[in-house]
Design an enzyme around this catalytic site. Structure first.
Site, PDB file in Angstrom:
ATOM      1  CB  SER A 102      -0.936  -0.003   1.217  1.00 46.33           C
ATOM      2  OG  SER A 102      -0.197  -0.013   2.425  1.00 46.33           O
ATOM      3  NE  ARG A 115      -2.518   5.650   0.358  1.00 42.56           N
ATOM      4  CZ  ARG A 115      -2.139   4.680   1.183  1.00 42.56           C
ATOM      5  NH1 ARG A 115      -0.849   4.497   1.432  1.00 42.56           N
ATOM      6  NH2 ARG A 115      -3.017   3.886   1.752  1.00 42.56           N
ATOM      7  CG  ASN A 174      -2.383   9.266  -5.980  1.00 40.07           C
ATOM      8  OD1 ASN A 174      -3.396   9.956  -6.133  1.00 40.07           O
ATOM      9  ND2 ASN A 174      -2.340   8.266  -5.123  1.00 40.07           N
TER      10      ASN A 174
END
Length: 270
Positions: free
Chosen positions: A200, A204, A208
């Site tokens: 994660s 993440r 993005n």
């Protein structure tokens, strides 16, 4: 960039999403994305150099604008660490590490603001690098390297604070209890937690920044459709760049906060 008979949108996007990759050794299994590593190293040295230069010239009197900016950044990061980390002297390692992570990730994210076609022309004609991606955090290898570094720090601090025996005991006896029948469930639960954290943490940031890079490329493709497309792309590009400032800073902040949280959790006893 101008539209033409030979222009192909797919080739354009693939060209700008291709890494400058060099194989490591024989067999082709290992490879190094030279562009991601080189850009990350240069930005790291630049960030440390600028901070060192400003701190070196710091005075006890009225600070200049550069010194005031750095002091605000120091105080901001220290406040975040103080609110999460309660397991000893935060200034010994955790706060400096958090500041380093924040500044480095912020600089790498900010490379997304450079005009991709202009920089591509400069790199191709000046440095003869026809395949070179300038956003290290849009490379999943970079984000996983950062996340795994934090992950190893988390394990090291966990063993340092609990001892190797205490850490192993926690793996098998928390959170459901120390009954030997519960050991497999505890171990499975903890393994899932240990695996999910770097996943994660890395994905993440990568997701993005990669999405932001794609949107910029699509806007430049719109500019290739004609005068109306160029005007529309300029307006949308300006709006997305302003919004992307928030994403660039926010993702650096989130990565820093997760680093602090993971290290803090490593000191907790269950």
């Amino acid at each position: 960039m101008a539209a033409g008979k030979d222009f192909n949108a797919t080739d354009y996007i693939q060209h700008h999403l291709t890494f400058l990759t060099k194989p490591v050794g024989e067999g082709g299994f290992w490879a190094l994305n030279v562009d991601s590593v080189a850009t990350a190293v240069v930005l790291g040295i630049l960030g440390l150099g600028v901070l060192w230069w400003i701190v070196r010239g710091a005075t006890a009197g009225v600070p200049n604008r550069r010194q005031a900016f750095v002091e605000i950044a120091f105080e901001f990061v220290d406040k975040q660490v103080k609110g999460v980390f309660h397991h000893g002297d935060r200034n010994r390692f955790v706060a400096p590490a958090a500041l380093t992570v924040f500044v480095w990730v912020l600089l790498m994210n900010a490379m997304d603001f450079l005009p991709v076609d202009i920089m591509g022309w400069v790199l191709a004609n000046v440095f003869h690098a026809h395949e070179f991606r300038l956003v290290p955090t849009a490379d999943v290898n970079t984000t996983f390297a950062l996340a795994l570094s934090v992950w190893f720090l988390m394990i090291w601090f966990s063993i340092a604070s609990k001892g190797l025996g205490g850490w192993i005991h926690e793996l098998f006896c928390a959170p459901f209890g120390s009954n030997p029948l519960l050991w497999p469930a505890n171990l499975l639960f903890n393994l899932i937690e240990y695996v999910s954290k770097p996943l994660s943490h890395a994905l993440r940031l990568f997701g993005n920044m990669y999405a932001g890079e794609i949107i910029f490329l699509l806007l430049w493709l719109l500019a290739a459709t004609g005068i109306f497309g160029a005007v529309l792309a300029a307006i949308l590009g300006l709006g997305w760049a302003i919004f992307h400032i928030l994403i660039v800073v926010l993702q650096a902040y989130i990565f820093m906060m997760l680093t602090i949280v993971y290290i803090s959790m490593a000191h907790e006893h269950h």
